[in-house]
Design a protein around this motif. Structure first.
Motif, PDB file in Angstrom:
ATOM      1  N   UNK A  29      30.970  36.927  39.864  1.00  0.00           N
ATOM      2  CA  UNK A  29      30.139  37.476  38.785  1.00  0.00           C
ATOM      3  C   UNK A  29      30.975  37.689  37.526  1.00  0.00           C
ATOM      4  N   UNK A  30      32.214  38.142  37.704  1.00  0.00           N
ATOM      5  CA  UNK A  30      33.097  38.386  36.556  1.00  0.00           C
ATOM      6  C   UNK A  30      33.503  37.067  35.893  1.00  0.00           C
ATOM      7  N   UNK A  31      33.771  36.055  36.716  1.00  0.00           N
ATOM      8  CA  UNK A  31      34.167  34.742  36.194  1.00  0.00           C
ATOM      9  C   UNK A  31      33.060  34.192  35.293  1.00  0.00           C
ATOM     10  N   UNK A  32      31.809  34.398  35.711  1.00  0.00           N
ATOM     11  CA  UNK A  32      30.678  33.860  34.958  1.00  0.00           C
ATOM     12  C   UNK A  32      30.274  34.765  33.798  1.00  0.00           C
ATOM     13  N   UNK A  33      30.761  36.004  33.793  1.00  0.00           N
ATOM     14  CA  UNK A  33      30.341  37.002  32.811  1.00  0.00           C
ATOM     15  C   UNK A  33      31.492  37.823  32.259  1.00  0.00           C
ATOM     16  N   UNK A  34      32.396  37.212  31.501  1.00  0.00           N
ATOM     17  CA  UNK A  34      33.610  37.926  31.084  1.00  0.00           C
ATOM     18  C   UNK A  34      33.352  39.154  30.225  1.00  0.00           C
ATOM     19  N   UNK A  35      32.241  39.174  29.474  1.00  0.00           N
ATOM     20  CA  UNK A  35      32.046  40.298  28.556  1.00  0.00           C
ATOM     21  C   UNK A  35      31.344  41.468  29.231  1.00  0.00           C
ATOM     22  N   UNK A  36      30.856  41.246  30.448  1.00  0.00           N
ATOM     23  CA  UNK A  36      30.145  42.336  31.124  1.00  0.00           C
ATOM     24  C   UNK A  36      31.063  43.111  32.045  1.00  0.00           C
ATOM     25  N   UNK A  37      30.692  44.359  32.244  1.00  0.00           N
ATOM     26  CA  UNK A  37      31.459  45.188  33.173  1.00  0.00           C
ATOM     27  C   UNK A  37      30.937  44.886  34.571  1.00  0.00           C
ATOM     28  N   UNK A  38      31.813  44.458  35.467  1.00  0.00           N
ATOM     29  CA  UNK A  38      31.399  44.168  36.842  1.00  0.00           C
ATOM     30  C   UNK A  38      32.020  45.216  37.767  1.00  0.00           C
ATOM     31  N   UNK A  39      31.159  45.898  38.512  1.00  0.00           N
ATOM     32  CA  UNK A  39      31.614  46.977  39.398  1.00  0.00           C
ATOM     33  C   UNK A  39      31.388  46.599  40.855  1.00  0.00           C
ATOM     34  N   UNK A  40      32.316  47.012  41.706  1.00  0.00           N
ATOM     35  CA  UNK A  40      32.194  46.795  43.148  1.00  0.00           C
ATOM     36  C   UNK A  40      32.420  48.148  43.823  1.00  0.00           C
ATOM     37  N   UNK A  41      31.463  48.638  44.624  1.00  0.00           N
ATOM     38  CA  UNK A  41      31.597  50.003  45.186  1.00  0.00           C
ATOM     39  C   UNK A  41      32.855  50.218  46.025  1.00  0.00           C
ATOM     40  N   UNK A  42      33.346  49.177  46.685  1.00  0.00           N
ATOM     41  CA  UNK A  42      34.547  49.337  47.499  1.00  0.00           C
ATOM     42  C   UNK A  42      35.412  48.080  47.402  1.00  0.00           C
ATOM     43  N   UNK A  43      36.575  48.237  46.774  1.00  0.00           N
ATOM     44  CA  UNK A  43      37.460  47.074  46.559  1.00  0.00           C
ATOM     45  C   UNK A  43      38.004  46.507  47.868  1.00  0.00           C
ATOM     46  N   UNK A  44      37.915  47.294  48.938  1.00  0.00           N
ATOM     47  CA  UNK A  44      38.409  46.797  50.228  1.00  0.00           C
ATOM     48  C   UNK A  44      37.368  45.969  50.973  1.00  0.00           C
ATOM     49  N   UNK A  45      36.193  45.809  50.355  1.00  0.00           N
ATOM     50  CA  UNK A  45      35.170  44.945  50.954  1.00  0.00           C
ATOM     51  C   UNK A  45      35.625  43.501  50.753  1.00  0.00           C
ATOM     52  N   UNK A  46      36.374  43.000  51.708  1.00  0.00           N
ATOM     53  CA  UNK A  46      36.949  41.655  51.615  1.00  0.00           C
ATOM     54  C   UNK A  46      36.099  40.648  52.358  1.00  0.00           C
ATOM     55  N   UNK A  47      36.729  39.609  52.865  1.00  0.00           N
ATOM     56  CA  UNK A  47      36.014  38.558  53.581  1.00  0.00           C
ATOM     57  C   UNK A  47      37.043  37.847  54.446  1.00  0.00           C
ATOM     58  N   UNK A  48      36.732  37.734  55.742  1.00  0.00           N
ATOM     59  CA  UNK A  48      37.702  37.113  56.650  1.00  0.00           C
ATOM     60  C   UNK A  48      37.928  35.652  56.290  1.00  0.00           C
ATOM     61  N   UNK A  49      36.905  35.018  55.710  1.00  0.00           N
ATOM     62  CA  UNK A  49      37.044  33.622  55.293  1.00  0.00           C
ATOM     63  C   UNK A  49      37.981  33.500  54.096  1.00  0.00           C
ATOM     64  N   UNK A  50      37.750  34.347  53.096  1.00  0.00           N
ATOM     65  CA  UNK A  50      38.605  34.321  51.907  1.00  0.00           C
ATOM     66  C   UNK A  50      40.048  34.628  52.300  1.00  0.00           C
TER      67      UNK A  50
END
Lengths: 176, 151
Positions: free
Chosen positions: A88-109
């Motif tokens: 979302x941030x990559x596509x929207x550099x001027x907007x503020x992008x928030x994620x409730x928990x930065x530790x919400x990762x992904x086993x695939x990533x």
């Protein structure tokens, strides 16, 4: 924890561990904050039911990426995992992008560390690199095209049939 | 095609044996699976698709029961869209019968509230990385649009 302490502990905890007044009606309060701040909540289908019910848009990775690209909101709260909020941030550099928990990762990533992937790619210079959207921004930057489970076939068909493809990071989707 | 050896921890867990047994109990139930699942499970699936495609299929298809092999969060929308149908989460190959994604479920309503209130945690990124990562995403969105997958 008070807000100053919660902010100080943010990097370590991954989220704001701040005391919340238990009498607050969260559904009502979140709706109000969304209006006040011109914020939008994008939620993935794998979020808990309450979060899905308060979201403005619910979707899979493809739908959410497209929604993030076209929203007029000033703030995007992304109820999903880290790579999705990054997208979302990559596509929207001027907007503020928030994620409730930065530790919400992904086993695939997590299964594709940048330096290992870089050497893998270097060993196969003739290959077109198609990466599943479930990867970090660093892996995306090393890729030629991104795909999701909703469009993988179309994306692969867009490459000439005789071009060798390197597919990451999900072996099951790739094999399918 | 050369494949990177990665997998999703949720979709790798499903037990084909337990699903086969469920199919005997519910002979009319269809198996819906996400393509991140392993090949033996995909082989017994009635329909394979992304979460959006599974959701759409469960709504337009005329079966009355489904065994759903993806993260259980999707069952909420399936049940809301089709209150009269039965949705059974596919059982995983572990002792606690849960196939929740532990990362997805880190988000709670309370965290959503605090995040919106204090506008933290925020995602930030180096501009050079952002531009490099945007190129393959734009290609994906253009191809998906041309193929009519998104509006």
């Amino acid at each position: 924890m008070n807000i100053a302490d919660a902010k100080a502990a943010l990097t370590q905890k991954g989220f704001l561990d701040v005391d919340t007044d238990p009498s607050v009606d969260l559904f009502h309060a979140i709706t109000q904050l969304k209006q006040e701040k011109n914020a939008i909540i994008l939620a993935h289908y794998y979020q808990e039911p309450d979060i899905q019910d308060i979201a403005d848009y619910i979707g899979d990775s493809l739908g959410l990426a497209q929604q993030a690209a076209k929203t007029d909101a000033d703030i995007i709260l992304f109820a999903g995992v880290h790579f999705m909020a990054e997208t979302a941030k990559i596509l929207n550099p001027t907007k503020k992008v928030l994620l409730p928990d930065l530790k919400a990762g992904c086993s695939l990533a997590d299964s594709a560390p940048t330096h290992l992937f870089q050497s893998f790619k270097a060993a196969h210079p003739q290959h077109v690199v198609i990466s599943y959207i479930n990867c970090t921004a660093e892996i995306k930057a090393l890729s030629d095209i991104i795909c999701t489970s909703g469009n993988a076939e179309k994306i692969i068909d867009s490459v000439p049939a005789d071009t060798p493809i390197l597919f990451a990071p999900d072996k099951n989707l790739g094999a399918y | 095609m050369l494949l990177w050896n990665g997998a999703c921890q949720v979709h790798e867990l499903f037990s084909v044996e337990k699903i086969t047994r469920l199919k005997m109990r519910y002979p009319h139930a269809k198996v819906l699976a996400h393509p991140e699942c392993e090949e033996p499970l995909l082989a017994i699936a009635d329909y394979i698709g992304s979460t959006t495609q599974l959701l759409r299929y469960s709504h337009t298809d005329d079966a009355q029961a489904y065994i759903v092999a993806t993260e259980t969060g999707i069952l909420h929308q399936m049940q809301k869209d089709n209150p009269e149908k039965t949705f059974i989460p596919a059982p995983p190959n572990n002792n606690c019968a849960c196939n929740d994604c532990p990362y997805m479920k880190l988000n709670t309503l309370e965290k959503v509230y605090n995040t919106l209130l204090y506008e933290l945690p925020e995602i930030t990124m180096e501009e050079s990385l952002r531009i490099a990562a945007k190129k393959p995403l734009d290609r994906m969105l253009a191809i998906s649009k041309a193929a009519g997958l998104i509006g």
